[in-house]
Design a protein around this motif. Structure first.
Motif, short mmCIF file in Angstrom:
data_model
loop_
_atom_site.label_atom_id
_atom_site.label_comp_id
_atom_site.label_asym_id
_atom_site.label_seq_id
_atom_site.Cartn_x
_atom_site.Cartn_y
_atom_site.Cartn_z
N GLN A 415 0.83 -1.21 0.00
CA GLN A 415 0.00 0.00 0.00
C GLN A 415 0.86 1.26 0.00
O GLN A 415 1.88 1.35 0.69
N ASP A 416 0.43 2.27 -0.77
CA ASP A 416 1.11 3.55 -0.80
C ASP A 416 0.79 4.35 0.46
O ASP A 416 -0.38 4.43 0.87
N VAL A 417 1.82 4.94 1.06
CA VAL A 417 1.63 5.76 2.26
C VAL A 417 2.54 6.97 2.16
O VAL A 417 3.43 7.06 1.31
N THR A 418 2.30 7.92 3.07
CA THR A 418 3.21 9.05 3.21
C THR A 418 3.33 9.38 4.69
O THR A 418 2.37 9.23 5.45
N HIS A 419 4.51 9.80 5.08
CA HIS A 419 4.77 10.14 6.48
C HIS A 419 5.15 11.62 6.56
O HIS A 419 5.88 12.13 5.69
N PRO A 424 7.05 9.93 1.07
CA PRO A 424 6.32 8.80 0.49
C PRO A 424 7.04 7.47 0.65
O PRO A 424 8.27 7.41 0.68
N GLY A 425 6.26 6.39 0.75
CA GLY A 425 6.81 5.05 0.85
C GLY A 425 5.72 4.03 0.63
O GLY A 425 4.64 4.36 0.13
N THR A 436 5.54 -1.69 9.16
CA THR A 436 6.88 -1.45 8.62
C THR A 436 6.74 -0.83 7.24
O THR A 436 6.02 -1.33 6.39
N VAL A 437 7.45 0.29 7.04
CA VAL A 437 7.35 1.05 5.80
C VAL A 437 8.72 1.23 5.20
O VAL A 437 9.70 1.52 5.91
N ARG A 438 8.81 1.02 3.88
CA ARG A 438 10.05 1.33 3.16
C ARG A 438 9.84 2.65 2.43
O ARG A 438 8.91 2.78 1.63
N PHE A 439 10.71 3.59 2.68
CA PHE A 439 10.57 4.92 2.10
C PHE A 439 11.42 5.04 0.84
O PHE A 439 12.64 5.15 0.89
N LEU A 459 1.45 8.98 9.89
CA LEU A 459 1.46 8.05 8.75
C LEU A 459 0.06 8.00 8.14
O LEU A 459 -0.92 7.73 8.84
N GLU A 460 -0.04 8.25 6.85
CA GLU A 460 -1.33 8.31 6.17
C GLU A 460 -1.28 7.54 4.85
O GLU A 460 -0.24 7.46 4.21
N PRO A 461 -2.44 6.95 4.44
CA PRO A 461 -2.50 6.38 3.09
C PRO A 461 -2.27 7.46 2.04
O PRO A 461 -2.54 8.64 2.27
N ALA A 462 -1.78 7.07 0.88
CA ALA A 462 -1.47 8.03 -0.18
C ALA A 462 -1.87 7.47 -1.53
O ALA A 462 -2.08 6.26 -1.68
N ASP A 463 -1.98 8.34 -2.51
CA ASP A 463 -2.25 7.92 -3.88
C ASP A 463 -0.97 7.42 -4.54
O ASP A 463 0.14 7.84 -4.16
#
Length: 469
Positions: A415-419, A424-425, A436-439, A459-463
């Motif tokens: 899933q796309d996210v942004t911090h 973005p990651g 766990t997020v890979r940026f 941390l939020e979902p992103a397009d």
């Protein structure tokens, strides 16, 4: 396009490039949608149970699908195809037929001889592949031929990242050594019938003749299969093929045994189906319920209404009636709700509308009666209070009671996210209250991995990001 879903993920995630990637349903009963070529070396393929794919390739990256990202890339590719011809027939998000003679190159192709025409087609195809790579960072394979049948076979031979041209007049030479499953319309059941008759290759079908195939498979199927076995295919390229139905289905982690739970899932599926109808601007007359039971037997039930509808209440109630016709005693592993006999308009079902209005009136009457009873109880309490002394104080709510707990956030692998701090990651995994997020981005080097609480407010979902900057 080559291994489309997995290729999009690799292009979007630099750390996955050159590594096995599997996209699909990640639950215990999920299936593989697409496997990268690196994963295919381990025996993983589409439609395989995800549990089996994990056993074959345990070190692969297993990701849930990101369909908005796939749709965005598909739109770019289909736009490039439509620059070549107005006659583009999409087969899926990543595959389409194109009639070059109907486009701007049509006059040049018509005037060219066989050799010159073949060279022009190859040049057009190479330019197309270069444009796809430049716009999407992905590779595409192109099959060129004089018919849809041969173009499809050429494109399969061209994978991955290739171009194959089957010249006019060479169809039978190309088809003859292929297994019968290479032809459209030959599935496992037909293949078994042909195998029992000793027909294993396309050359065997052509040699058997139309009469024998008709005896084995029936008039329509036998005659059609014989025509394709000798390379005959006069189907035109049909742009924007109209969908015949709209449907949704779910496979459940654990078989559903409770009747109320099954009906609830039918309601959920009906709502999703109606949402797709609204998106497409369609309605339909026939409601279809699909049920796969615990023993893998699959049943379908349908009911045709008097007029097309896109009303959620009507579709859900009809699907519930159909569910009542199916024995679900042993459990249900899959449910589906669909609508067919589609139309571009909706003719309201007056009986259903009247029933809905009657139900609304009954609910309003019930609410009015409840309010009247509550008011009478309050008046009676006031009278009793006046005669017996001061009213008792209202009980104080216990701290934490009647307060809804915060919704648990769910993060899907891929899933796309942004911090707020790190940018973005994408989600690499989650569990035990952590994610766990890979940026990294499609344009960066492989990025760092960081772990957060699943409810981290930063941390939020992103397009999805475009694959080319």
């Amino acid at each position: 396009m080559d291994a489309f879903f997995a290729a999009v993920e690799q292009a979007a995630k630099p750390s996955l490039r050159g590594k096995p990637v599997v996209v699909g349903g990640l639950g215990g009963r999920g299936v593989v949608s697409t496997a990268s070529y690196e994963a295919r070396r381990f025996g993983v393929h589409s439609a395989m149970p995800m549990a089996q794919a994990r056993r074959l390739c345990p070190n692969a990256a297993f990701l849930a699908g990101r369909f908005p990202a796939y749709r965005e890339v598909s739109d770019i590719v289909m736009g490039l195809l439509r620059e070549l011809s107005p006659l583009v027939e999409p087969l899926s998000l990543d595959e389409a037929f194109v009639d070059l003679e109907a486009g701007p190159y049509g006059p040049a192709l018509a005037a060219a001889g066989p050799q010159e025409g073949a060279q022009l087609v190859l040049a057009i195809a190479e330019d197309l592949r270069a444009d796809i790579e430049a716009r999407t960072a992905l590779t595409g394979s192109v099959g060129a031929a004089g018919s849809k049948l041969m173009a499809k076979i050429a494109s399969e031979q061209a994978k991955p990242d290739g171009l194959v041209l089957i010249g006019i007049g060479s169809e039978r030479a190309v088809l003859s050594p292929l297994p019968v499953r290479a032809l459209p319309g030959v599935g496992p059941a037909t293949e078994q019938v042909l195998r029992r008759a000793g027909l294993l290759t396309v050359a065997d079908l052509a040699a058997a003749g139309e009469g024998e195939l008709v005896q084995l498979l029936g008039r329509a199927h036998g005659a059609g299969l014989y025509a394709t076995s000798i390379g005959l295919d006069e189907r035109p390229v049909v742009p924007d093929r109209d969908a015949k139905s709209v449907s949704v289905e779910d496979t459940f982690e654990v078989d559903l045994a409770d009747r109320d739970h099954i009906l609830h899932q039918v309601d959920v599926l009906a709502a999703r189906c109606v949402q797709r109808l609204h998106t497409a601007g369609r309605s339909g007359r026939t409601i279809v319920l699909k049920v796969r039971r615990f023993d893998f037997s699959t049943l379908t039930r349908s009911e045709t209404l008097r007029a097309p509808t896109d009303d959620e209440a009507v579709i859900a109630e009809t699907a519930r009636r159909l569910a009542a016709q199916v024995d679900t005693t042993g459990g249900v592993r899959l449910l589906g709700v669909g609508v067919s006999q589609l139309a571009d308009y909706t003719q309201e079902d007056l009986f259903a509308q009247a029933a809905a209005e009657a139900q609304a009136e009954a609910e309003a009457e019930a609410q009015a009666q409840a309010a009247a009873r509550a008011e009478a109880a309050v008046e009676e309490g006031e009278t009793a209070t006046g005669s017996e002394g001061p009213p008792e104080p209202e009980p104080t709510a216990v701290r934490g009671e009647d307060v809804e707990p915060p919704a648990i956030r769910h993060w899907r692998p891929g899933q796309d996210v942004t911090h707020a701090q790190y940018g973005p990651g994408w989600v690499q995994g989650s569990g035990v209250g952590r994610v766990t997020v890979r940026f990294e981005t499609p344009y960066s080097l492989p990025g760092r991995v960081r772990t957060f609480a699943i409810d981290d407010p930063e941390l939020e979902p992103a397009d999805p990001l475009p694959l080319r900057a």
